[in-house]
Design an enzyme around this catalytic site. Structure first.
Site, PDB file in Angstrom:
ATOM      1  CE1 TYR A  53      33.232  47.471  35.918  1.00  0.00           C
ATOM      2  CE2 TYR A  53      30.683  47.071  36.314  1.00  0.00           C
ATOM      3  CZ  TYR A  53      31.424  48.144  37.282  1.00  0.00           C
ATOM      4  OH  TYR A  53      32.001  48.635  38.320  1.00  0.00           O
ATOM      5  N   PRO A 205      29.788  45.121  48.974  1.00  0.00           N
ATOM      6  CG  PRO A 205      27.222  44.594  48.777  1.00  0.00           C
ATOM      7  CD  PRO A 205      28.717  45.086  47.888  1.00  0.00           C
ATOM      8  CG  LEU A 206      28.572  39.446  49.676  1.00  0.00           C
ATOM      9  CD1 LEU A 206      27.520  38.821  48.675  1.00  0.00           C
ATOM     10  CD2 LEU A 206      27.844  38.944  51.147  1.00  0.00           C
ATOM     11  N   GLY A 209      33.494  38.422  47.674  1.00  0.00           N
ATOM     12  CA  GLY A 209      33.183  37.294  47.393  1.00  0.00           C
ATOM     13  C   GLY A 209      34.125  35.996  48.298  1.00  0.00           C
ATOM     14  CG  LEU A 211      33.173  38.866  54.072  1.00  0.00           C
ATOM     15  CD1 LEU A 211      32.452  40.780  53.967  1.00  0.00           C
ATOM     16  CD2 LEU A 211      33.252  39.147  55.267  1.00  0.00           C
TER      17      LEU A 211
END
Length: 320
Positions: A53, A205-206, A209, A211
């Site tokens: 990252y 989990p989104l 982004g 969702l």
């Protein structure tokens, strides 16, 4: 915040994890420190980063905040290795030497002598899995990592690595993308993890982004999809095939007087095999939105509708 046991280990982590993909690049020190403080104040413990990252910048920023903003012992520190930067771009390297050198560099950037959880970020087709697993064993026996796991690996690789490590070291976790827009791990990774007693960490989990509903009409100028280095990350979920899921989430949110983000996280929270969902926010305000979703409980009929509209395609041999 609920603390859940990671697989068959004694390690417990918060059911929401804090992701740091944008740290030191899109998220500056001020925003990162606010995120870390708010996350720990809410009862969060799992902080997820990687040597790749921002080419190590995320680890360095996180390391500068530990003990200064929150005590090191208050967080479960997870980092990843296996992707390194070269002059010609990123290279997958899960060789024993490459992994251990990366781990040592991560420890220096993080300012600690060990990480709580260390993962191999992606499969390396050029390195035998037995060699990759040997690096995981060395990391534990040398004290540089307390627990180890894999990320973005197939079900057979999870099962094989768990078998090779045995019960003395053990494979603690597999981290994989999982959301209403990406349920592919239900075919083989989740069954393998369940059989081998491996915990599951869900990244994005989104749905990267999507969702949240922010892309239903246009692409906001300050969003990841408008970012030169993250547009390709979001683009796969901006097509027509994702639209029905996004609209179903938005409809459910409107009916419950909540946000689409709340609904997406609530759907994942009831997937009992998922130990923690890792949310990566660019700003502290965005993270607070995820932390505020703790009280959302979806009615059974909404859960069923979301399951139906987002169901992954199954074929032989999973379904006959």
């Amino acid at each position: 915040m609920e603390q859940r046991q990671l697989g068959r280990t004694g390690l417990r982590v918060s059911h929401l994890g804090l992701g740091t993909l944008t740290w030191s690049r899109d998220t500056d020190e001020h925003e990162a420190s606010e995120q870390l403080r708010d996350f720990v104040d809410a009862g969060g413990t799992l902080v997820d980063t990687s040597a790749s990252y921002a080419e190590g910048g995320a680890e360095e920023l996180l390391g500068s905040l530990l003990d200064r903003m929150v005590p090191r012992d208050d967080v479960v520190l997870c980092t990843k290795a296996g992707v390194r930067r070269t002059p010609s771009g990123g290279v997958v390297d899960a060789s024993r030497g490459g992994l251990l050198r990366t781990l040592d560099a991560s420890l220096r950037r993080l300012g600690t002598d060990h990480v709580d959880l260390w993962l191999v970020q992606t499969p390396d087709p050029r390195t035998p899995l037995t060699e990759t697993v040997s690096a995981l064993r060395i990391a534990v026996t040398s004290g540089r990592a307390q627990y180890v796991g894999l990320s973005n690996h197939a079900g057979w690789q999870v099962a094989r690595a768990a078998t090779l490590l045995g019960e003395d070291v053990g494979l603690a976790a597999v981290e994989a993308e999982y959301s209403l827009l990406q349920r592919g791990i239900e075919r083989e990774v989740l069954p393998a993890a369940a059989e081998m007693g491996v915990g599951v960490l869900a990244w994005s989990p989104l749905g990267r982004g999507v969702l949240t509903g922010k892309y239903r009409r246009t692409i906001p100028a300050d969003s990841r999809a408008a970012s030169p280095h993250l547009a390709g990350f979001v683009e796969p979920y901006l097509g027509a095939e994702s639209l029905s899921v996004v609209e179903a989430v938005a409809t459910a949110a409107a009916g419950l007087d909540r946000t689409p983000l709340d609904v997406a996280l609530a759907w994942l929270r009831v997937r009992t095999q998922v130990t923690s969902a890792i949310v990566g926010a660019r700003t502290a305000a965005q993270l607070r939105g995820s932390l505020a979703a703790e009280d959302v409980v979806l009615p059974p009929e909404i859960l069923h509708a979301l399951d139906e509209v987002s169901a992954p395609e199954l074929g032989y041999p999973e379904r006959r």
